[in-house]
Design a protein around this motif. Sequence first.
Motif, short mmCIF file in Angstrom:
data_model
loop_
_atom_site.label_atom_id
_atom_site.label_comp_id
_atom_site.label_asym_id
_atom_site.label_seq_id
_atom_site.Cartn_x
_atom_site.Cartn_y
_atom_site.Cartn_z
N GLY A 172 1.35 -1.18 0.11
CA GLY A 172 -0.11 -0.05 0.35
C GLY A 172 0.60 0.98 -0.13
N GLU A 173 0.39 2.17 -0.15
CA GLU A 173 0.95 3.85 -0.15
C GLU A 173 1.48 4.26 0.63
OE1 GLU A 173 -1.25 6.33 -3.68
OE2 GLU A 173 -2.13 5.00 -2.41
N SER A 174 2.06 5.18 1.22
CA SER A 174 2.35 5.99 2.17
C SER A 174 1.54 5.91 2.99
CB SER A 174 3.73 6.83 2.61
OG SER A 174 4.65 6.26 1.44
N GLY A 175 1.25 5.97 4.45
CA GLY A 175 0.24 6.50 5.03
C GLY A 175 -1.34 5.69 5.05
N CYS A 176 -0.62 3.79 4.46
CA CYS A 176 -1.71 3.63 4.45
C CYS A 176 -1.90 2.57 5.89
CB CYS A 176 -1.53 2.62 3.60
SG CYS A 176 -0.43 1.20 3.26
N GLY A 177 -1.25 2.81 6.54
CA GLY A 177 -1.19 1.82 7.96
C GLY A 177 0.04 0.93 8.41
N LYS A 178 0.48 0.26 7.30
CA LYS A 178 1.43 -1.00 6.96
C LYS A 178 1.91 -1.44 7.90
CE LYS A 178 3.44 0.26 3.08
NZ LYS A 178 3.53 1.48 3.29
N SER A 179 2.92 0.14 8.08
CA SER A 179 3.63 -0.06 9.57
C SER A 179 3.77 -0.29 10.81
CB SER A 179 4.88 1.22 9.20
OG SER A 179 5.69 0.59 8.63
N VAL A 193 -1.56 -11.93 -0.65
CA VAL A 193 -0.70 -10.46 -0.18
C VAL A 193 -1.92 -10.16 0.43
CG1 VAL A 193 -1.22 -8.54 -1.76
CG2 VAL A 193 0.44 -10.63 -2.07
N VAL A 194 -2.31 -9.20 0.57
CA VAL A 194 -3.10 -8.23 1.48
C VAL A 194 -2.79 -6.79 0.82
CG1 VAL A 194 -3.65 -6.56 3.93
CG2 VAL A 194 -2.49 -9.21 3.67
N VAL A 195 -2.91 -5.92 0.38
CA VAL A 195 -3.72 -4.18 -0.48
C VAL A 195 -4.12 -4.04 1.05
CG1 VAL A 195 -3.97 -3.46 -1.90
CG2 VAL A 195 -3.48 -5.41 -2.65
N MET A 196 -3.24 -2.55 1.56
CA MET A 196 -4.31 -1.79 2.11
C MET A 196 -4.57 -0.43 1.36
SD MET A 196 -2.39 -2.97 6.26
CE MET A 196 -3.96 -1.33 7.00
N TYR A 197 -5.33 -0.08 2.48
CA TYR A 197 -5.82 1.37 2.14
C TYR A 197 -6.10 1.98 3.08
CZ TYR A 197 -7.17 5.52 -0.52
OH TYR A 197 -7.26 7.51 -1.36
N LEU A 198 -5.31 3.87 3.91
CA LEU A 198 -6.10 4.20 4.24
C LEU A 198 -6.48 3.40 6.02
CD1 LEU A 198 -6.18 7.50 5.42
CD2 LEU A 198 -8.07 7.52 3.95
#
Length: 330
Positions: free
Chosen positions: A49-56, A225-230
């Motif tokens: 996911g893009e930066s800021g999506c919460g993955k970290s 695979v897990v796709v995250m957004y916001l």
Amino acid sequence: MKNDVFLKAEHIKKYYENSKAGKSGKKWVKALDDVTLDIHKGELVGVVGESGCGKSTLARCIMHLIPVTEGQILFDGENITDYSPAKMAPVRRKMQMVFQNPYSSFNPKKSIWASLTEVGRFYGMSQKEIEARIAKLLEYVNLEESMIRRRPNELSGGQLQRLAIVRALIISPDFLMADEPVSALDVSVQAQILNILMDLKEKENMTMMFISHELTVVEHISDYVVVMYLGTIVERGNVKDIFYEPKHPYTKALLASKPREDPSDPKKRVLLKGEIPNALNVPEGCRFWPRCPEYKKGVCDAERPLEEKVKDGHFVTCHLWQDKGGGKET
Ligand code: SF4
């Protein structure tokens, strides 16, 4: 469908208080908002996911480095959500982490050898066990023994990241969290590190979560695979589901942004408007609607979509995925 769940994150929320709420009344920064995820024994799960999506943030919650606001983490059958540091100590031995910046894993004033042996001793290994384990791991990561006599500043980023992997694995953890472990490295060494991680997963029979903002990297390394957004998961499935039969418009947009292998390939593009919104100003309804090419007024902005099953192991969070195939290609 496998049932041997090793790690379970259930309805995880991580909210931070907004100290500058003022008149806006926006009290909470919703970094994670109801994230549920299973990782099976021996699986390598890629989170993208893009930066800021919460993955970290998700990685840190799972690793018990930050507390969750709501929800629970089950690790190898134990609910570790509210464990004290003392109760976490034996669990820590089974879970280790590799970070983006390998220099942060070592004390710059000490030799690599000193840092590695310190970890082994802390977890009760004998000197003989530590030496044997380091020798084995150096072989796996293809580094000479002389490297560990050096200090961090005498090594390249790629060499040091291999040693950070050695440091994480010295106590033979069952689970490895890798948070953007190649994004700070030269492209020329990224593939080496990825191959080492995949080899080690097999040789050490580890379960892994691998975080990256690069889809190509995640495709190369993952089983699932897990796709995250916001702060939410928008789609999850095996590599074939996500890369060849994506259902969510955001997944399609990410795939369309991948570099083309053949520059003459007239690949279709999914147009994605604007930037990822701030977690303080989460849109009502579907979080993706202000950027979604499939947005339908009165539907997408009215209610938050729930995760729906596409088939065993493949899930999508979109009101319209069945109606429109989840994303218009132009
Ligand atoms: Fe797009 Fe609507 Fe699906 Fe959200 S719910 S991803 S806005 S089509």
